[in-house]
Design a protein around this motif. Structure first.
Motif, PDB file in Angstrom:
ATOM      1  N   LEU A  72       0.820  -1.212   0.000  1.00 59.51           N
ATOM      2  CA  LEU A  72       0.000   0.000   0.000  1.00 59.51           C
ATOM      3  C   LEU A  72       0.852   1.260   0.000  1.00 59.51           C
ATOM      4  O   LEU A  72       0.392   2.328  -0.415  1.00 59.51           O
ATOM      5  CB  LEU A  72      -0.942   0.000   1.203  1.00 59.51           C
ATOM      6  N   GLU A  73       2.085   1.150   0.475  1.00 58.64           N
ATOM      7  CA  GLU A  73       2.981   2.311   0.469  1.00 58.64           C
ATOM      8  C   GLU A  73       3.307   2.762  -0.950  1.00 58.64           C
ATOM      9  O   GLU A  73       3.701   3.917  -1.169  1.00 58.64           O
ATOM     10  CB  GLU A  73       4.279   1.973   1.216  1.00 58.64           C
ATOM     11  N   HIS A  74       3.161   1.865  -1.906  1.00 61.62           N
ATOM     12  CA  HIS A  74       3.476   2.187  -3.304  1.00 61.62           C
ATOM     13  C   HIS A  74       2.250   2.650  -4.079  1.00 61.62           C
ATOM     14  O   HIS A  74       2.329   2.856  -5.291  1.00 61.62           O
ATOM     15  CB  HIS A  74       4.099   0.965  -3.978  1.00 61.62           C
ATOM     16  N   GLN A  75       1.115   2.791  -3.390  1.00 63.10           N
ATOM     17  CA  GLN A  75      -0.106   3.276  -4.014  1.00 63.10           C
ATOM     18  C   GLN A  75      -0.272   4.769  -3.735  1.00 63.10           C
ATOM     19  O   GLN A  75       0.294   5.293  -2.769  1.00 63.10           O
ATOM     20  CB  GLN A  75      -1.319   2.512  -3.465  1.00 63.10           C
ATOM     21  N   PRO A  76      -1.056   5.478  -4.562  1.00 63.50           N
ATOM     22  CA  PRO A  76      -1.359   6.874  -4.242  1.00 63.50           C
ATOM     23  C   PRO A  76      -2.009   6.959  -2.861  1.00 63.50           C
ATOM     24  O   PRO A  76      -2.940   6.205  -2.578  1.00 63.50           O
ATOM     25  CB  PRO A  76      -2.345   7.287  -5.349  1.00 63.50           C
ATOM     26  N   GLN A  77      -1.518   7.848  -2.022  1.00 68.81           N
ATOM     27  CA  GLN A  77      -2.013   7.919  -0.651  1.00 68.81           C
ATOM     28  C   GLN A  77      -3.276   8.773  -0.600  1.00 68.81           C
ATOM     29  O   GLN A  77      -3.230   9.982  -0.461  1.00 68.81           O
ATOM     30  CB  GLN A  77      -0.914   8.465   0.267  1.00 68.81           C
ATOM     31  N   ARG A 112      -6.470   0.357   4.636  1.00 67.39           N
ATOM     32  CA  ARG A 112      -5.601   0.116   5.788  1.00 67.39           C
ATOM     33  C   ARG A 112      -6.439  -0.079   7.052  1.00 67.39           C
ATOM     34  O   ARG A 112      -6.138  -0.941   7.883  1.00 67.39           O
ATOM     35  CB  ARG A 112      -4.644   1.293   5.993  1.00 67.39           C
ATOM     36  N   SER A 113      -7.468   0.744   7.202  1.00 69.49           N
ATOM     37  CA  SER A 113      -8.297   0.614   8.399  1.00 69.49           C
ATOM     38  C   SER A 113      -9.020  -0.724   8.433  1.00 69.49           C
ATOM     39  O   SER A 113      -9.274  -1.277   9.510  1.00 69.49           O
ATOM     40  CB  SER A 113      -9.304   1.766   8.486  1.00 69.49           C
ATOM     41  N   GLU A 114      -9.351  -1.287   7.253  1.00 66.62           N
ATOM     42  CA  GLU A 114      -9.978  -2.604   7.227  1.00 66.62           C
ATOM     43  C   GLU A 114      -8.988  -3.686   7.667  1.00 66.62           C
ATOM     44  O   GLU A 114      -9.359  -4.648   8.345  1.00 66.62           O
ATOM     45  CB  GLU A 114     -10.522  -2.908   5.831  1.00 66.62           C
ATOM     46  N   LEU A 115      -7.724  -3.533   7.284  1.00 64.43           N
ATOM     47  CA  LEU A 115      -6.703  -4.439   7.808  1.00 64.43           C
ATOM     48  C   LEU A 115      -6.615  -4.312   9.331  1.00 64.43           C
ATOM     49  O   LEU A 115      -6.430  -5.306  10.045  1.00 64.43           O
ATOM     50  CB  LEU A 115      -5.339  -4.127   7.190  1.00 64.43           C
ATOM     51  N   ALA A 116      -6.787  -3.090   9.808  1.00 63.51           N
ATOM     52  CA  ALA A 116      -6.721  -2.866  11.252  1.00 63.51           C
ATOM     53  C   ALA A 116      -7.928  -3.478  11.967  1.00 63.51           C
ATOM     54  O   ALA A 116      -7.810  -3.907  13.122  1.00 63.51           O
ATOM     55  CB  ALA A 116      -6.629  -1.373  11.550  1.00 63.51           C
TER      56      ALA A 116
END
Length: 477
Positions: A255-260, A268-272
């Motif tokens: 995800l760090e390589h995707q547009p933020q 990311r919050s779903e991973l959390a």
């Protein structure tokens, strides 16, 4: 003489970003094994969709390991000891699991092995943050997601870096065929799973392809699109994560390589949320079978086996509910928005105990993660940590109209009502006789009448909650 290490695979069926495997490969020769332990809730697989997935995932892992994976069924202590003795191994490495049964068992196994002069080491291969590292200032665990994520996780040490697959693994013994995997008898005798598995590719390569497909076609627009079951804005990574064919660290790093943007932030919050479920189970080990909110111990759940079975078969007469339950049975998967709808319908409109729904999901879902599933069912029922409010009863008709407005999802899984116009697709029981006739639909014959009145059952649910709480119920404005 090279040291020999048993790598005990569990929920980490991959070669890349596998800390236990990497440490063992650096140490010397590697003997990879997997043990099906039917006394373990996470491995009690017989007859479930997960058993079918595990069979295919093990074949994929064995191929990655050059045919060197050995599989067993039985008591891990005795199997590990026997395999070590037979092969001259002096250490056992594994990646940690966080369910209560495994925490207790792993501590015992470590002691058991150590007493027999076998080194036993465990590693973090499946969680971004260790549950004991994320605590409030008073050293107690969080019970609400937002502070857990924002104050706890994001302010804690960043997730560990990913590690590449070992460039060269020296294995103990010779390669074998897949007969050991077949011997586990994970596949059903009657192949009901062929259709279910047609759209899935278990294994590490399948996980990578699922991520690539989502990153290219589903991540943009994810925050809003994820609510629409007919759209492609879902990752379908959940079974790959559940079996450890891809790690959350790999996804977090990618995800760090995707547009933020808001879509990446929301994913990311779903991973959390996955982390939060594991965290809750670690700190509150009765979560899978006891109400997190003890007030719900007084909830007058209904005992209605007929209604439960109609819900399971997708024959409730409520199209969005039936579509979800049929998707579950046919594919081993259900869209997350629809999971909330069907769970609300079971626990609130039908008044059935959330534990019955959780058990059915664990039987049918290829991604049935014990912590996620149980925490999510409690969330919808209102009894869980950071739960949906007790007065939140999903209206399945309104949900269908909002999130499946063209009816693509319902028509896919409830084809007998496909000819209805969109206006009545989510509520055929309100369609005029002529509309039903034009669609060639006779309610009660081709498709059932609703097994419960939505308005009346909602009122009963609110009354039950009010009685349970012993106070007047005030709905939000």
């Amino acid at each position: 003489m090279s040291k020999k290490t048993i790598v005990w695979f569990r929920q980490d069926l991959r070669v890349a970003d596998n800390p236990a495997l990497n440490e063992a490969a650096e140490r010397g020769d590697v003997l990879p094994i997997l043990i099906v332990d039917e006394t373990d809730q996470d491995m009690a697989l017989r007859g479930t969709a997960r058993a079918v997935w595990l069979h295919h995932s093990l074949l994929a892992l064995d191929k990655k390991l050059g045919g060197h994976l050995q599989v067993f069924a039985g008591d891990p202590e005795q199997i590990l000891l026997a395999v070590a003795a037979e092969n001259g191994a002096d250490a056992v490495f594994w990646n940690r699991c966080y369910t209560p049964h495994r925490i207790i068992a792993d501590k015992q196994i470590k002691q058991f092995l150590s007493e027999r002069d076998l080194a036993a080491r465990s590693f973090n291969g499946s969680l971004l943050w260790e549950p004991w590292q994320v605590l409030k200032k008073d050293k107690t665990p969080y019970k609400v997601f937002t502070p857990f994520y924002k104050k706890g996780c994001l302010s804690a040490q960043a997730p560990r870096a990913t590690v590449a697959a070992p460039s060269d693994i020296s294995f103990v013994g010779e390669a074998s065929d897949q007969s050991m995997i077949d011997g586990l008898e994970l596949l059903p005798r009657h192949d009901w799973a062929a259709k279910m598995m047609a759209d899935w590719q278990p294994g590490e390569q399948g996980a990578r392809e699922a991520w690539a497909q989502f990153a290219d076609n589903g991540l943009m627009g994810y925050k809003n699109g994820r609510n629409f079951p007919a759209k492609a804005n879902v990752s379908r990574l959940s079974p790959h994560l559940a079996f450890g064919e891809i790690s959350p660290h790999q996804i977090w790093a990618a995800l760090e390589h995707q547009p933020q943007n808001e879509d990446v932030a929301h994913f990311r919050s779903e991973l959390a949320w996955r982390e939060f479920s594991a965290y809750l189970l670690y700190h509150f080990p009765t979560l899978p079978f006891e109400n997190f909110n003890s007030k719900f111990d007084q909830m007058p759940w209904q005992i209605d086996q007929t209604a439960l079975e109609k819900w399971q078969r997708g024959q409730t007469g409520i199209p969005i509910v039936d579509a979800g339950m049929r998707e579950l049975w046919q594919t081993g998967y259900m869209h997350n928005r629809v999971r909330m709808i069907v769970a609300s319908f079971l626990t609130k409109n039908l008044g059935v105990d959330w534990r019955e729904g959780a058990k059915w999901f664990e039987h049918c879902l290829v991604d049935a993660d014990y912590a996620n599933n149980r925490a999510s069912w409690q969330w919808v029922a209102g009894s869980g940590a950071d739960a949906a409010p007790y007065f939140r009863v999903f209206n399945p008709v309104l949900q269908a109209e909002k999130f499946d407005p063209l009816g693509a999802y319902i028509r896919t899984f409830v084809p007998e009502i496909a000819e209805l116009p969109n206006k009545f697709l989510g509520k055929p029981f309100e369609a005029p006789a002529q509309v039903l006739a034009d669609a060639g639909l006779e309610l009660g014959i081709a498709y059932p009448h609703p097994i419960v009145d939505l308005k009346q059952s909602r009122n009963r649910a609110l009354a039950a909650y009010q009685t349970m709480r012993g106070q007047d119920m005030v709905e939000p404005a």
